[in-house]
Design a protein around this motif. Structure first.
Motif, PDB file in Angstrom:
ATOM      1  N   TYR A 186      -0.562  -7.500  13.434  1.00  0.00           N
ATOM      2  CA  TYR A 186      -2.017  -7.588  13.542  1.00  0.00           C
ATOM      3  C   TYR A 186      -2.483  -9.034  13.498  1.00  0.00           C
ATOM      4  CZ  TYR A 186      -1.808  -2.734  11.705  1.00  0.00           C
ATOM      5  OH  TYR A 186      -1.536  -1.417  11.490  1.00  0.00           O
ATOM      6  N   GLU A 187      -3.767  -9.203  13.858  1.00  0.00           N
ATOM      7  CA  GLU A 187      -4.404 -10.480  13.570  1.00  0.00           C
ATOM      8  C   GLU A 187      -4.537 -10.629  12.057  1.00  0.00           C
ATOM      9  OE1 GLU A 187      -8.547 -10.867  14.642  1.00  0.00           O
ATOM     10  OE2 GLU A 187      -8.829  -8.710  14.646  1.00  0.00           O
ATOM     11  N   TYR A 188      -4.414 -11.836  11.586  1.00  0.00           N
ATOM     12  CA  TYR A 188      -4.424 -12.101  10.148  1.00  0.00           C
ATOM     13  C   TYR A 188      -5.860 -12.245   9.651  1.00  0.00           C
ATOM     14  CZ  TYR A 188      -3.668 -14.584   5.747  1.00  0.00           C
ATOM     15  OH  TYR A 188      -3.676 -14.969   4.426  1.00  0.00           O
ATOM     16  N   MET A 189      -6.149 -11.622   8.530  1.00  0.00           N
ATOM     17  CA  MET A 189      -7.481 -11.675   7.924  1.00  0.00           C
ATOM     18  C   MET A 189      -7.394 -12.443   6.602  1.00  0.00           C
ATOM     19  SD  MET A 189      -9.663 -10.139   9.822  1.00  0.00           S
ATOM     20  CE  MET A 189      -9.440  -9.353  11.414  1.00  0.00           C
ATOM     21  N   PRO A 190      -7.747 -13.722   6.608  1.00  0.00           N
ATOM     22  CA  PRO A 190      -7.511 -14.560   5.417  1.00  0.00           C
ATOM     23  C   PRO A 190      -8.321 -14.156   4.191  1.00  0.00           C
ATOM     24  CG  PRO A 190      -8.755 -15.757   7.089  1.00  0.00           C
ATOM     25  CD  PRO A 190      -8.296 -14.494   7.731  1.00  0.00           C
ATOM     26  N   GLY A 240       0.827  -1.205   0.000  1.00  0.00           N
ATOM     27  CA  GLY A 240       0.000   0.000   0.000  1.00  0.00           C
ATOM     28  C   GLY A 240       0.849   1.238   0.000  1.00  0.00           C
ATOM     29  N   GLY A 241       0.184   2.378   0.158  1.00  0.00           N
ATOM     30  CA  GLY A 241       0.892   3.640   0.113  1.00  0.00           C
ATOM     31  C   GLY A 241       1.862   3.826   1.255  1.00  0.00           C
ATOM     32  N   ASN A 242       1.607   3.172   2.391  1.00  0.00           N
ATOM     33  CA  ASN A 242       2.454   3.386   3.559  1.00  0.00           C
ATOM     34  C   ASN A 242       3.399   2.239   3.854  1.00  0.00           C
ATOM     35  OD1 ASN A 242       1.491   5.915   4.104  1.00  0.00           O
ATOM     36  ND2 ASN A 242      -0.086   5.221   5.529  1.00  0.00           N
ATOM     37  N   GLY A 243       3.308   1.131   3.117  1.00  0.00           N
ATOM     38  CA  GLY A 243       4.227   0.048   3.409  1.00  0.00           C
ATOM     39  C   GLY A 243       3.786  -1.266   2.805  1.00  0.00           C
ATOM     40  N   THR A 244       4.442  -2.323   3.288  1.00  0.00           N
ATOM     41  CA  THR A 244       4.234  -3.672   2.762  1.00  0.00           C
ATOM     42  C   THR A 244       3.715  -4.571   3.874  1.00  0.00           C
ATOM     43  OG1 THR A 244       6.068  -3.333   1.236  1.00  0.00           O
ATOM     44  CG2 THR A 244       5.349  -5.593   1.580  1.00  0.00           C
ATOM     45  N   VAL A 245       2.812  -5.495   3.530  1.00  0.00           N
ATOM     46  CA  VAL A 245       2.228  -6.403   4.514  1.00  0.00           C
ATOM     47  C   VAL A 245       2.709  -7.823   4.227  1.00  0.00           C
ATOM     48  CG1 VAL A 245       0.106  -7.273   5.551  1.00  0.00           C
ATOM     49  CG2 VAL A 245       0.202  -4.924   4.696  1.00  0.00           C
ATOM     50  N   PHE A 246       3.186  -8.504   5.278  1.00  0.00           N
ATOM     51  CA  PHE A 246       3.688  -9.874   5.186  1.00  0.00           C
ATOM     52  C   PHE A 246       2.788 -10.800   5.999  1.00  0.00           C
ATOM     53  CE2 PHE A 246       7.155  -6.918   4.727  1.00  0.00           C
ATOM     54  CZ  PHE A 246       7.985  -7.453   3.753  1.00  0.00           C
ATOM     55  N   ARG A 247       2.714 -12.031   5.568  1.00  0.00           N
ATOM     56  CA  ARG A 247       2.006 -13.070   6.327  1.00  0.00           C
ATOM     57  C   ARG A 247       3.043 -13.872   7.095  1.00  0.00           C
ATOM     58  NH1 ARG A 247       0.561 -18.564   5.529  1.00  0.00           N
ATOM     59  NH2 ARG A 247      -1.506 -19.119   6.352  1.00  0.00           N
ATOM     60  N   GLY A 248       2.838 -13.965   8.410  1.00  0.00           N
ATOM     61  CA  GLY A 248       3.809 -14.661   9.242  1.00  0.00           C
ATOM     62  C   GLY A 248       3.176 -15.762  10.067  1.00  0.00           C
ATOM     63  N   VAL A 262      -0.179 -14.314  11.732  1.00  0.00           N
ATOM     64  CA  VAL A 262      -0.311 -12.881  11.955  1.00  0.00           C
ATOM     65  C   VAL A 262      -0.011 -12.141  10.657  1.00  0.00           C
ATOM     66  CG1 VAL A 262       0.342 -13.058  14.394  1.00  0.00           C
ATOM     67  CG2 VAL A 262       2.108 -12.597  12.670  1.00  0.00           C
ATOM     68  N   ALA A 263      -0.417 -10.903  10.621  1.00  0.00           N
ATOM     69  CA  ALA A 263      -0.073 -10.010   9.515  1.00  0.00           C
ATOM     70  C   ALA A 263       0.916  -8.979  10.049  1.00  0.00           C
ATOM     71  CB  ALA A 263      -1.316  -9.328   8.962  1.00  0.00           C
ATOM     72  N   ILE A 264       1.999  -8.771   9.324  1.00  0.00           N
ATOM     73  CA  ILE A 264       3.048  -7.846   9.755  1.00  0.00           C
ATOM     74  C   ILE A 264       3.134  -6.729   8.722  1.00  0.00           C
ATOM     75  CG2 ILE A 264       5.479  -7.575  10.336  1.00  0.00           C
ATOM     76  CD1 ILE A 264       5.434 -10.696  10.781  1.00  0.00           C
ATOM     77  N   LYS A 265       2.913  -5.519   9.161  1.00  0.00           N
ATOM     78  CA  LYS A 265       2.965  -4.376   8.259  1.00  0.00           C
ATOM     79  C   LYS A 265       4.276  -3.629   8.481  1.00  0.00           C
ATOM     80  CE  LYS A 265       0.241  -0.362   6.801  1.00  0.00           C
ATOM     81  NZ  LYS A 265      -1.009   0.402   7.031  1.00  0.00           N
ATOM     82  N   LYS A 266       5.088  -3.617   7.453  1.00  0.00           N
ATOM     83  CA  LYS A 266       6.356  -2.898   7.495  1.00  0.00           C
ATOM     84  C   LYS A 266       6.131  -1.521   6.897  1.00  0.00           C
ATOM     85  CE  LYS A 266      11.111  -3.053   5.744  1.00  0.00           C
ATOM     86  NZ  LYS A 266      12.055  -3.781   4.852  1.00  0.00           N
ATOM     87  N   LEU A 267       6.236  -0.497   7.735  1.00  0.00           N
ATOM     88  CA  LEU A 267       5.944   0.851   7.286  1.00  0.00           C
ATOM     89  C   LEU A 267       7.142   1.449   6.570  1.00  0.00           C
ATOM     90  CD1 LEU A 267       4.118   2.177  10.460  1.00  0.00           C
ATOM     91  CD2 LEU A 267       3.090   1.422   8.331  1.00  0.00           C
ATOM     92  N   LYS A 268       6.837   2.354   5.660  1.00  0.00           N
ATOM     93  CA  LYS A 268       7.911   3.046   4.958  1.00  0.00           C
ATOM     94  C   LYS A 268       8.699   3.920   5.924  1.00  0.00           C
ATOM     95  CE  LYS A 268       5.864   3.353   0.349  1.00  0.00           C
ATOM     96  NZ  LYS A 268       5.399   4.280  -0.707  1.00  0.00           N
ATOM     97  N   LYS A 269       9.934   4.179   5.581  1.00  0.00           N
ATOM     98  CA  LYS A 269      10.764   5.056   6.393  1.00  0.00           C
ATOM     99  C   LYS A 269      10.360   6.494   6.144  1.00  0.00           C
ATOM    100  CE  LYS A 269      14.626   1.814   6.002  1.00  0.00           C
ATOM    101  NZ  LYS A 269      16.027   1.639   5.583  1.00  0.00           N
TER     102      LYS A 269
END
Length: 1007
Positions: A781-785, A714-722, A730-737
């Motif tokens: 976050y909690e993961y939303m399948p 997305g505009g603010n970062g990338t989301v990973f499934r962990g 879980v869902a991990i959102k890595k925000l942009k610097k």
């Protein structure tokens, strides 16, 4: 004998010394229990930092109170921003009498060990997030008098064993997710004075046994519960009842006359049900009642004459029923009447002349009836009247002159009547007036006769009347004016230059008059204009180039005037301009090319023989060249001599080079980081902050940041499934610097932590924790399948058809989440980026509101905050936010209305087809829904036509969406009202079907 007494004293002193040995040897058992309890909390604000093992007693610790023997008898940890869980160690506080842990964010289950607190008399656990079933062993707390568990996440049936607590006087289990029936055994709680079960998912009937609670003073059973049958007549036995709230819970049948047997009743709330029949005359015996709300039912008949006995009545609300007959004269004679809402019925006859004579009238709404006669002159006799709404009747005569001296008025809506005469002197000078609607009447007179100076007026609509004369020369004194509609009158003269002072103006409609002269160039200073209609007048001269400054203009109609010259070429730079009409003037030259002008139809330029280009007629070659460079020349003329152009061009080039070099440096740094590993460049170790107990650490989180685990960008970062070691996904959102160009933006990291770290709701995505090394921020976050609603409607999953039950459920669940933010959080939270991509769906397609990177807290509802810039997503942004940069909770409601329209139409809010037609999704729906046969089928998502859908139900939800998308934020409902309207949109006969569909494994239909 004296020696014996001395010996006894010595023994007692020795016993006292031994009993206080813990002062020397360490903390008491209570103190150690409290320290163990502290370990289960997440104390982000350090509120319990003074709970120290080195202390000799816990009695001085925050929130702790003791008796004379230093035994802990009270523990008050309310509103301390604690999260985590309440551990079983609380059961070790055997002397505890008062336990208050309200207004925190504690989760999990209540420990069964609490049953050991045999002396506990007050237990307040409200406003937390305790979940699962309520502990059955609470029945051991025989001394318990007050149990307040409001606003948690408890589910399952209501605890039956609570009926075994003989001393219980206060029971509040509202605001959770209890289902099933109300146990009839609750009728055995003979000492109960307060019972609240509202805001759950209860079914069945209201037990008749509740009529045995003769000490009961307050009873709340409404909101989200759906009960079968009607109101039990046994409620009439509760002679001590002061407040009865059975609103919004699906009740049917007649109002039982036995309710008239409640002599102490102060408030009776039965609104938003399906009650039928007439109002029982026995309600006239409610001598103490002050508030009587029976609105939004199916009541018929007339207002009973017996209600004239309600001399203490302050509020009577009967709107949206099927009542008829005259409005009784006695309503104007009740001495304490303050609020009278009778709109949306079939009342006839005249408005009682005595209304307002009591000097207490504050709000009066009699709109959408069939009333005749004139407006009473004494409505503001007490100088307290705030709201006067009489639109949609058949009233005649003049507007009372007394309203022009009613300084308290802020909303006046008298449109769609047969009113005549002129606008009262002083009405446009009222200091508190915010809305004045006089449209579609027979008003005459001249506006230029008025000295206008209403500093708070935001909306003035006097369209479709017979007003003549010139516009007021001092119109600029209406400094807060946002919308002015004066179309279809007989106004002549020039548009005053002072209109440039209306810097908040968003909508201006002066069409269908006799205005002459030129369009004032000063109009270009009204930079927040979204809608400008000057059509069907006698305006002449050229279109002022200053209108190019209206960067947010979306609708422009200058048709059927006497305008000459060319269309300013820089108009093609107005990106928001979606609808134009220049037809039937004397314009000439080429139509601007490129930009929005490529999409306008030829009819927008018809009737101008001198115009060429576009789809009208080919332009000569020379004119084509002129057209292609005209925008640049227009800019050059405004900048000045050619030297300035050269300097500007060189400066721009240098700026581009600098930006390129800085961006190259950033990219090079990222390449080096990837080459040698990002950890090598970090100056700080990774820190994991949790908001509940987690079985993993930062190392496990970092292991998931791999390209093959990316599930979204997305505009603010990338989301990973962990997948964590315990198997939890879980869902991990890595925000942009934030970047290295002086920008300190953390891309919503702080806002997410501040918001999601302290709230819990089943329709709001859970934030487990965050991870940061000082440079990179991760949110867990909690993961939303099932991804986002936007993906299901428009993206990679759009081949799957959402049936109507699922769409309705998503709408209601998302509304519940936003309602929690607006009404149950303090301070209230405005999301500011409500859109379909931010509504996530779990494995059961339950909706969860997500992405709080733009969220903002407000101390008070209705108050706006000024932003430095517009934030949010195009197509969802409320119009007033776009042009005033002010935002409040009504901005979220507009955005939610757009989401409802997406659910119904299956179209994006910025669908290219809307732009081609000169519309947006709101206007597109309105024009087809109201103006075409089978309007609903014209707007419905074609994919839904493959399955059966409830026509009236969908139609009702369209109505909710359009109300939410009202241009005037004042006219939008609250989020709580939205939830109630959505609940009311589904007939009671379909509620069980809806609940059954919720339990199905897959609510989708493949196509």
């Amino acid at each position: 004998m004296g020696r014996l007494q001395s010996g006894l004293c010595l023994i007692l002193q020795l016993f006292g010394i031994l009993s206080r040995m813990h002062l020397i040897s360490g903390l008491s058992p209570d103190g150690l229990a409290l320290l163990s309890l502290k370990k289960s909390f997440v104390d982000a604000r350090g509120r319990l930092d003074d709970w120290l093992e080195s202390d000799s007693t816990p009695c001085w610790w925050t929130g702790v109170s003791c008796d004379d023997l230093d035994a802990v008898i009270g523990l008050n940890l309310s509103a301390m921003d604690l999260s985590g869980e309440l551990s079983a160690d609380v059961g070790r506080l055997v002397s505890l009498v008062n336990l208050t842990i309200a207004q925190n964010n504690l989760t999990g289950n209540l420990p069964g060990e609490m049953s050991a607190l045999g002396g506990l008399r007050l237990l307040n656990i409200s406003h937390n997030n305790f979940s699962n079933h309520f502990p059955a062993n609470f029945s051991r707390l025989k001394a318990l008098e007050i149990l307040d568990a409001y606003n948690n996440n408890f589910s399952g049936p209501l605890p039956m064993d609570l009926a075994e607590l003989p001393n219980l006087t206060h029971l509040h289990l509202g605001g959770s997710y209890f289902d099933g029936i109300i146990p009839p055994q609750y009728g055995n709680l003979s000492r109960l004075s307060y019972l609240a079960l509202s805001g759950n998912s209860l079914l069945g009937r209201i037990p008749r046994e509740l009529g045995n609670l003769t000490q009961l003073q307050q009873l709340y059973l409404g909101y989200f519960n759906i009960f079968e049958g009607g109101i039990p007549s046994e409620i009439g036995k509760l002679v001590n009842l002061v407040r009865l709230d059975l609103s919004s819970c699906g009740l049917t049948g007649a109002i039982p006359p036995e309710l008239g047997n409640l002599p102490n009743l102060d408030s009776l709330f039965l609104q938003i049900n399906e009650l039928s029949g007439s109002i029982p005359p026995e309600l006239g015996k409610l001598a103490a009642v002050k508030s009587l709300d029976l609105s939004r039912n199916e009541l018929t008949g007339e207002i009973p004459a017996e209600l004239n006995q309600l001399q203490n009545l302050e509020l009577l609300s009967l709107f949206l029923n099927n009542m008829q007959g005259d409005i009784p004269l006695f309503l104007g004679e009740l001495p304490n009447m303050q609020v009278l809402f009778l709109w949306g019925n079939s009342f006839t006859g005249a408005i009682p002349r005595s209304l307002g004579l009591n000097g207490n009238l504050i709000k009066l709404d009699l709109s959408s009836n069939a009333l005749v006669g004139s407006i009473p002159v004494n409505l503001c006799a007490g100088q307290k009247l705030l709201v006067l709404v009489l639109l949609g009747n058949d009233l005649s005569g003049s507007i009372p002159a007394s309203l022009g001296q009613c300084n308290t008025l802020n909303h006046v809506r008298l449109g769609s009547n047969q009113l005549s005469g002129s606008i009262p002197e002083g009405l446009l000078r009222l200091n508190n007036l915010q809305m004045l609607e006089l449209q579609s009447n027979r008003l005459t007179g001249s506006l230029s006769d008025h000295a206008v100076n209403a500093p708070l007026l935001q909306l003035f609509d006097a369209s479709d009347n017979q007003i003549h004369g010139a516009l007021p020369p001092d119109i600029g004194k209406l400094g807060s004016l946002q919308k002015m509609f004066l179309s279809d009158n007989r106004i002549w003269g020039e548009i005053p230059r002072g209109i440039s002072e209306l810097r908040s103006l968003s909508n201006l409609d002066l069409s269908g008059n006799q205005l002459s002269g030129q369009i004032p160039a000063e109009l270009g200073k009204c930079t927040r204009l979204l809608y400008l209609d000057l059509s069907v007048n006698k305006l002449s001269g050229e279109i002022p180039s200053e209108l190019e400054s209206l960067q947010v203009l979306g609708f422009l109609n200058l048709s059927r005037n006497h305008l000459t010259g060319s269309i300013p070429p820089a108009f093609n730079m107005l990106q928001g301009l979606s609808s134009v009409d220049f037809s039937y003037n004397n314009l000439s030259g080429p139509v601007p090319i490129n930009g929005q002008f490529d999409y306008y139809s030829a009819s927008a330029f018809a009737g101008n023989p001198g115009l060429c280009g576009h789809a009208i007629a080919p332009c000569p070659h020379a004119l084509n060249e002129t057209s292609s460079s005209s925008a640049n020349r227009s800019i050059a003329q405004r900048l000045g001599p050619g030297l300035k152009i050269v300097i500007t061009g060189v400066g721009t080039a240098l700026m581009i080079v600098m930006v390129f070099l800085l961006r190259f440096a950033c990219c090079r740094k990222e390449q080096l980081n990837k080459m040698f590993g990002e950890k090598a460049s970090h100056r700080h170790p990774w820190k994991l902050t949790t908001f509940q107990r987690l079985d993993f650490d930062s190392h496990h989180v970092l292991e998931c940041l791999r390209d093959n685990k990316i599930i979204g960008k997305g505009g603010n970062g990338t989301v990973f499934r962990g997948i964590m070691p315990n198997g939890e996904v879980v869902a991990i959102k890595k925000l942009k610097k934030g970047g290295n160009m002086g920008c300190s933006d953390d891309h919503g990291f702080s806002a997410e932590i501040e918001t999601l770290g302290k709230i819990r709701h089943r329709n709001i995505v859970k934030l487990f924790g965050c991870c940061s090394d000082g440079e990179i921020n991760l949110l867990i976050y909690e993961y939303m399948p099932n991804g986002s609603l936007g993906e299901l409607l428009h993206g990679s999953k759009s081949e799957i058809l959402l049936d109507w039950n699922t769409r309705y459920a998503i709408a209601l669940q998302a509304a519940n989440g936003l309602c929690y933010l607006h009404h149950d959080c303090f301070p209230l939270i405005v999301h500011r980026d409500v859109k379909s991509n931010n509504i996530l769906l779990d494995s059961s397609f339950q909706a969860h509101v997500a992405d709080f990177g733009l969220a903002k807290s407000f101390q008070e509802a209705g108050k706006s905050a000024s932003m430095s810039s517009v934030a949010g997503s195009w197509g969802y942004i409320a119009p007033e936010y776009a042009y005033t940069l002010k935002v409040n909770e009504k901005s979220d409601i507009y955005s939610f209305g757009i989401v409802l329209l997406e659910l119904i139409t299956g179209r994006r809010p910025n669908d290219p087809g809307f732009t081609a037609d000169g519309l947006d999704i709101v206007h597109w729906v309105r024009t087809r829904y109201f103006n075409e046969e089978q309007g609903l089928l014209q707007i419905l998502d074609p994919r839904m036509l493959c399955s059966n859908f409830p026509f009236n139900e969908v139609k009702a939800v369209v109505g909710v969406a359009l109300i939410c998308c009202s241009m005037n934020p004042v006219e939008r409902p609250t989020m709580r009202d939205v939830v109630q309207m959505l609940v009311a949109a589904r007939p009671k006969s379909r509620v069980n079907t809806f609940k059954d569909s919720d339990k199905s494994e897959s609510p989708l239909i493949a196509i």
